[in-house]
Design a protein around this motif. Structure first.
Motif, PDB file in Angstrom:
ATOM      1  N   ASN A   1     -35.460  15.248   6.842  1.00 17.97           N
ATOM      2  CA  ASN A   1     -34.295  14.685   6.167  1.00 17.97           C
ATOM      3  C   ASN A   1     -33.955  15.473   4.904  1.00 17.97           C
ATOM      4  N   ILE A   2     -34.984  15.900   4.164  1.00 22.37           N
ATOM      5  CA  ILE A   2     -34.747  16.701   2.950  1.00 22.37           C
ATOM      6  C   ILE A   2     -34.084  18.024   3.314  1.00 22.37           C
ATOM      7  N   LEU A   3     -34.584  18.670   4.355  1.00 23.20           N
ATOM      8  CA  LEU A   3     -33.997  19.947   4.783  1.00 23.20           C
ATOM      9  C   LEU A   3     -32.566  19.770   5.291  1.00 23.20           C
ATOM     10  N   GLY A   4     -32.361  18.732   6.114  1.00 23.11           N
ATOM     11  CA  GLY A   4     -31.043  18.529   6.717  1.00 23.11           C
ATOM     12  C   GLY A   4     -29.977  18.146   5.721  1.00 23.11           C
ATOM     13  N   GLY A   5     -30.304  17.235   4.789  1.00 22.99           N
ATOM     14  CA  GLY A   5     -29.315  16.770   3.821  1.00 22.99           C
ATOM     15  C   GLY A   5     -29.270  17.600   2.560  1.00 22.99           C
ATOM     16  N   GLY A   6     -30.456  17.778   1.946  1.00 26.45           N
ATOM     17  CA  GLY A   6     -30.492  18.487   0.677  1.00 26.45           C
ATOM     18  C   GLY A   6     -30.148  19.957   0.808  1.00 26.45           C
ATOM     19  N   VAL A   7     -30.675  20.610   1.853  1.00 30.04           N
ATOM     20  CA  VAL A   7     -30.495  22.057   1.996  1.00 30.04           C
ATOM     21  C   VAL A   7     -29.252  22.397   2.823  1.00 30.04           C
ATOM     22  N   LEU A   8     -29.185  21.905   4.070  1.00 33.54           N
ATOM     23  CA  LEU A   8     -28.106  22.326   4.962  1.00 33.54           C
ATOM     24  C   LEU A   8     -26.742  21.789   4.547  1.00 33.54           C
ATOM     25  N   VAL A   9     -26.704  20.627   3.907  1.00 35.62           N
ATOM     26  CA  VAL A   9     -25.412  20.104   3.432  1.00 35.62           C
ATOM     27  C   VAL A   9     -25.239  20.396   1.940  1.00 35.62           C
ATOM     28  N   GLY A  10     -26.190  19.929   1.112  1.00 33.71           N
ATOM     29  CA  GLY A  10     -26.037  20.071  -0.329  1.00 33.71           C
ATOM     30  C   GLY A  10     -26.026  21.515  -0.800  1.00 33.71           C
ATOM     31  N   LEU A  11     -27.105  22.259  -0.538  1.00 36.29           N
ATOM     32  CA  LEU A  11     -27.193  23.628  -1.044  1.00 36.29           C
ATOM     33  C   LEU A  11     -26.194  24.556  -0.363  1.00 36.29           C
ATOM     34  N   PHE A  12     -25.864  24.271   0.884  1.00 30.53           N
ATOM     35  CA  PHE A  12     -24.845  25.095   1.543  1.00 30.53           C
ATOM     36  C   PHE A  12     -23.513  25.002   0.801  1.00 30.53           C
ATOM     37  N   HIS A  13     -23.094  23.788   0.466  1.00 34.34           N
ATOM     38  CA  HIS A  13     -21.835  23.629  -0.266  1.00 34.34           C
ATOM     39  C   HIS A  13     -21.942  24.214  -1.676  1.00 34.34           C
ATOM     40  N   TRP A  14     -23.132  24.129  -2.269  1.00 38.84           N
ATOM     41  CA  TRP A  14     -23.329  24.736  -3.589  1.00 38.84           C
ATOM     42  C   TRP A  14     -23.090  26.244  -3.510  1.00 38.84           C
ATOM     43  N   LEU A  15     -23.616  26.881  -2.460  1.00 36.99           N
ATOM     44  CA  LEU A  15     -23.402  28.321  -2.290  1.00 36.99           C
ATOM     45  C   LEU A  15     -21.919  28.655  -2.128  1.00 36.99           C
TER      46      LEU A  15
ATOM     47  N   MET B   1       0.854  -1.200   0.000  1.00 34.11           N
ATOM     48  CA  MET B   1       0.000   0.000   0.000  1.00 34.11           C
ATOM     49  C   MET B   1       0.880   1.237   0.000  1.00 34.11           C
ATOM     50  N   THR B   2       0.593   2.168  -0.885  1.00 34.69           N
ATOM     51  CA  THR B   2       1.382   3.383  -0.971  1.00 34.69           C
ATOM     52  C   THR B   2       0.755   4.484  -0.151  1.00 34.69           C
ATOM     53  N   GLY B   3       1.568   5.489   0.166  1.00 34.64           N
ATOM     54  CA  GLY B   3       1.068   6.618   0.936  1.00 34.64           C
ATOM     55  C   GLY B   3      -0.025   7.374   0.209  1.00 34.64           C
ATOM     56  N   ALA B   4      -0.038   7.281  -1.135  1.00 33.77           N
ATOM     57  CA  ALA B   4      -1.019   8.031  -1.919  1.00 33.77           C
ATOM     58  C   ALA B   4      -2.449   7.638  -1.587  1.00 33.77           C
ATOM     59  N   SER B   5      -2.658   6.398  -1.119  1.00 38.08           N
ATOM     60  CA  SER B   5      -4.018   5.931  -0.835  1.00 38.08           C
ATOM     61  C   SER B   5      -4.641   6.664   0.338  1.00 38.08           C
ATOM     62  N   PHE B   6      -3.817   7.391   1.114  1.00 40.92           N
ATOM     63  CA  PHE B   6      -4.336   8.108   2.268  1.00 40.92           C
ATOM     64  C   PHE B   6      -4.493   9.606   1.992  1.00 40.92           C
ATOM     65  N   GLU B   7      -4.233  10.026   0.747  1.00 44.88           N
ATOM     66  CA  GLU B   7      -4.369  11.427   0.400  1.00 44.88           C
ATOM     67  C   GLU B   7      -5.827  11.716   0.081  1.00 44.88           C
ATOM     68  N   ALA B   8      -6.466  12.534   0.915  1.00 45.24           N
ATOM     69  CA  ALA B   8      -7.873  12.844   0.713  1.00 45.24           C
ATOM     70  C   ALA B   8      -8.037  13.988  -0.277  1.00 45.24           C
ATOM     71  N   LEU B   9      -9.202  14.054  -0.900  1.00 50.96           N
ATOM     72  CA  LEU B   9      -9.543  15.188  -1.747  1.00 50.96           C
ATOM     73  C   LEU B   9      -9.744  16.419  -0.875  1.00 50.96           C
ATOM     74  N   ASN B  10      -9.446  17.578  -1.419  1.00 45.64           N
ATOM     75  CA  ASN B  10      -9.704  18.807  -0.670  1.00 45.64           C
ATOM     76  C   ASN B  10     -11.178  19.193  -0.823  1.00 45.64           C
ATOM     77  N   PRO B  11     -11.681  20.165  -0.039  1.00 43.94           N
ATOM     78  CA  PRO B  11     -13.112  20.491  -0.084  1.00 43.94           C
ATOM     79  C   PRO B  11     -13.638  20.849  -1.468  1.00 43.94           C
ATOM     80  N   ARG B  12     -12.875  21.587  -2.274  1.00 37.18           N
ATOM     81  CA  ARG B  12     -13.339  21.958  -3.608  1.00 37.18           C
ATOM     82  C   ARG B  12     -13.435  20.729  -4.505  1.00 37.18           C
ATOM     83  N   GLN B  13     -12.459  19.818  -4.401  1.00 40.34           N
ATOM     84  CA  GLN B  13     -12.512  18.575  -5.175  1.00 40.34           C
ATOM     85  C   GLN B  13     -13.683  17.705  -4.735  1.00 40.34           C
ATOM     86  N   MET B  14     -13.957  17.704  -3.432  1.00 37.11           N
ATOM     87  CA  MET B  14     -15.109  16.950  -2.922  1.00 37.11           C
ATOM     88  C   MET B  14     -16.401  17.473  -3.520  1.00 37.11           C
ATOM     89  N   TYR B  15     -16.533  18.807  -3.601  1.00 40.03           N
ATOM     90  CA  TYR B  15     -17.734  19.396  -4.192  1.00 40.03           C
ATOM     91  C   TYR B  15     -17.904  18.919  -5.631  1.00 40.03           C
TER      92      TYR B  15
END
Length: 295
Positions: A255-269, A1-15
């Motif tokens: 659930n729609i408000l918590g996931g779709g709005v507070l997580v999804g739309l917040f990151h979209w903004l 296993m190489t060290g690269a497997s532990f490199e996480a995406l940054n927040p913009r890449q996650m979006y």
């Protein structure tokens, strides 16, 4: 296993990865989406079975919450389609990459599939006789938990649903940063553990938990009923009407408000304008994108 497997995406890449995944989810053929949703509904129910055993055997809410995360781990790793994380298709809708019709059609298919998967697991568990082992202790857990879930007001159930899917979608979102199987599983662990420990409400988990509690209450022998504080009141509360009106509807909306709005739309903004500028510079073809694990 190489060290690269532990490199996480940054927040913009996650979006960017979330947008890709949610477009794929919303435009997936209905038959495929439905079958993946059935699988996810069953997986989440399995998490609750694990949680019930942990609580009955004295492991407590914290351990129960951590073992419940098995359900979301199975969904994320095996590619199941779960309604609570599917609410984040609001992100590509906000970016006008899918239509309202595509989004709501996908929501309906996934929600129905999750319900069938959860009910299928209810049938399997009841046919196995598992709830009635050890003097019916597991069945009593299902009954008492269901009774508690049906005592909330509409407002309480709504905001418990908001808090639940806030945590679930944060766990799924963090999972998109991972580059290995371990990363994706680890990201689910503590957000899900928190929502179970705090008693937040998950609509798909309740599609398993409340039906099995209702059915167990109608099947319990006298010696099990005698262990309830008020069997008559319990039976009057545990009804299908109360399940839908007092829990499923408000929790789903939450659930729609918590996931779709507070997580999804917040990151979209946060990231939408930056991503739009990048897209105008380079526009890769949709066919070239590999499908990531959905969740």
């Amino acid at each position: 296993m190489t060290g690269a497997s532990f490199e996480a995406l940054n927040p913009r890449q996650m979006y960017g990865k979330v947008v890709e995944t949610m477009i794929i989810k919303a435009t997936r053929p209905p038959r495929q989406a439905f079958l993946l949703a059935v699988m996810a509904g069953l997986f989440i129910g399995l998490g609750f079975v694990y949680c019930a055993v942990a609580n009955v055997t004295g492991a407590g809410k914290i351990v129960g919450g951590l073992v419940f995360s098995l359900g979301l781990m199975l969904v994320v790793v095996l590619g199941g389609d779960l309604f609570t994380s599917t609410t984040m298709t609001l992100v590509p809708r906000a970016s006008r990459k899918i239509t309202w019709r595509q989004m709501f059609s996908n929501w309906g298919v996934v929600y129905a599939g999750n319900f069938i998967g959860a009910i299928a697991l209810v049938a399997l568990i009841l046919l196995s006789g598992h709830p009635w082992k050890d003097g019916g202790s597991i069945a009593l857990y299902y009954i008492k938990t269901t009774e508690y879930k049906l005592t909330y007001t509409f407002t309480e159930a709504l905001f418990l649903g908001v808090m639940c899917n806030l945590m679930v979608c944060l766990g799924v979102w963090m999972g998109y940063s991972g580059r290995s199987l371990f990363d994706k599983m680890a990201a689910c662990l503590f957000p899900v553990g928190l929502f179970i420990s705090c008693g937040f409400e998950h609509s798909i988990a309740n599609m398993f938990m409340i039906p099995i509690g209702i059915l167990c209450s109608g099947m319990m022998p006298p010696e099990v009923a005698a262990k309830l504080a008020d069997p008559v009141n319990t039976l009057s509360l545990l009804t299908w009407e109360n399940f839908v009106l007092k829990n499923l509807i408000p929790v789903t909306l939450g659930n729609i408000l918590g996931g779709g709005v507070l997580v999804g739309l917040f990151h979209w903004l946060v990231f939408a304008r930056e991503s739009a500028q990048e897209a105008s510079a380079t526009t890769p073809s949709h066919e070239s994108l590999d499908e990531p694990n959905a969740g």
